[in-house]
Scaffold this active site. Structure first.
Site, short mmCIF file in Angstrom:
data_model
loop_
_atom_site.label_atom_id
_atom_site.label_comp_id
_atom_site.label_asym_id
_atom_site.label_seq_id
_atom_site.Cartn_x
_atom_site.Cartn_y
_atom_site.Cartn_z
CB ALA A 6 -0.92 -0.01 1.22
CG MET A 7 3.50 1.51 -2.60
SD MET A 7 4.56 1.29 -4.04
CE MET A 7 5.86 2.49 -3.70
N GLY A 9 2.43 7.33 -1.36
CA GLY A 9 3.16 8.41 -1.99
C GLY A 9 4.15 9.07 -1.05
CB VAL A 11 9.63 8.92 2.99
CG1 VAL A 11 9.14 9.30 4.39
CG2 VAL A 11 11.00 8.28 3.06
CG ASP A 12 7.13 6.63 6.91
OD1 ASP A 12 8.36 6.71 7.07
OD2 ASP A 12 6.31 7.37 7.48
CB SER A 13 4.05 3.59 1.84
OG SER A 13 4.10 4.74 1.01
CB CYS A 101 -8.77 5.34 6.97
SG CYS A 101 -8.13 5.07 5.30
CB CYS A 201 -6.53 12.81 3.52
SG CYS A 201 -7.84 11.55 3.52
#
Length: 365
Positions: A6-7, A9, A11-13, A101, A201
């Site tokens: 699950a990316m 966008g 840095v962590d993912s 979420c 978000c």
């Protein structure tokens, strides 16, 4: 294993996906499109769910060398997260949409789709650790706090069940954020210095009260003190949360001249009650809708609880009675609102969570 990364966008993912590849997994990157109208969500490099994030995630996947797709989950997100957020505030409660979420989208809808497509699980950039141990019925996957307590995200993962934990991979839990950023730079990931996100978000400008007012319209009501005397008025109780001090616009100052805080919100009449800070103290919580990472506690459990995403731990005794979780705090906590999550810890291990339904107040001497 075949894993969906699950990316977001951020840095962590991106680093989590790269580490999963290094570990020998067959990884496919997926970015979640969560908005029915992308212009209604915030823009800019904020680290989660902004308009530019799909492009950042795609570029990271290209550098890592993995396939990449965008999954449209805007309907699920609107139904399970946005609508729930509105309903909770309308009912006088204070929800945590990021926790919702994780529960309903990232580790339910995504995992369900991944398994249906033949994947074994999901890898994310959450800061938490998974430890495998032997339970009474066999192997158990325990959820633990991250080594970097400043970045620990176990609180928002306290909604995960054993089945979900068994299909989850969190590669970042043993490292501080600074090392993750350094690794991203070494890997040539452009998101290495991308800032973290701290806002909701789907509220583009961060103005929760304004966003709710636009959705719900004016719902005027009184602001009263603890005697019932009216000391102000408001355009909607949804603009307030327990413990709030700023923005009350009270027409009548307190007799002692001290600041007043929101003590209670009555959604039917729209009455907001304010009073002194010491009257915010609570020492007992009743939680509902419990979710357990493994088996629920049997008998009173001496533990700690966390009551906010970035809050302190509180010493407590937890007793479970079916779908009701009763929490007795050893030391009073302040500003705790119905709708928030109470996450239960035994040491660093997450036992489970419950939604706060009621609190009992202790007036400090």
């Amino acid at each position: 294993m075949r894993l969906i990364a699950a990316m977001s966008g951020g840095v962590d993912s991106a680093v989590a996906a790269a580490r999963a590849v290094d570990a020998g997994h067959d990884v496919t990157g997926v970015h979640l499109a969560l908005s029915r109208n992308p212009k209604s969500y915030r823009s800019g490099a904020r680290g989660c769910c902004s308009i530019e994030d799909a492009g950042d995630a795609r570029r990271a996947a290209d550098v890592i060398g993995i396939p990449f797709f965008v999954w449209d989950m805007s309907d699920e997100f609107a139904d399970e997260v946005v609508d729930d957020f509105i309903a909770e505030y309308t009912a006088g409660r204070t929800p945590n949409p990021c926790l919702r979420c994780n529960e309903k989208i990232k580790f339910a809808a995504v995992l369900e789709r991944a398994v249906a497509l033949g994947f074994d699980g999901v890898v994310t950039g959450h800061y938490a650790r998974l430890v495998t141990s032997e339970g009474t019925a066999g192997e158990v996957v325990e959820l633990h706090r991250a080594v970097d307590h400043g970045k620990d995200q176990s609180y928002v993962l306290g909604v995960l069940t054993q089945d979900q934990l068994a299909r989850s991979v969190f590669p970042l839990g043993d490292d501080p954020k600074t090392l993750v950023r350094e690794e991203a730079a070494r890997r040539g990931l452009q998101v290495a210095n991308k800032p973290d996100s701290h806002d909701i978000c789907f509220i583009a400008d961060g103005d929760n009260a304004g966003w709710l007012a636009d959705k719900l319209g004016p719902r005027p009501g009184p602001i009263v003190d603890e005697t019932g005397a009216e000391v102000g008025a408001h355009d909607g109780a949804y603009a307030f949360t327990i413990g709030q001090r700023k923005g009350l616009r009270l027409g009548v100052p307190a007799a002692d001249g001290k600041p007043r805080f929101v003590l209670d919100i009555e959604p039917v009449s729209g009455t907001v009650t304010v009073g002194p800070r010491e009257h915010l103290a609570i020492d007992a919580i009743e939680g509902i809708k419990p979710l357990w990472c493994d088996e629920p506690p049997v008998g009173p459990l001496a533990c700690t609880v966390q009551l906010r995403a970035h809050g302190d731990e509180h010493r407590a005794t937890v007793t479970v009675d079916g779908d009701v979780v009763r929490v007795e705090l050893a030391d009073p906590a302040t500003g705790i609102a119905p709708g928030q999550a109470c996450v239960i810890y035994e040491g660093t291990r997450v036992v489970g969570s419950a939604t706060i339904a009621r609190t009992s107040r202790s007036v400090a001497a």
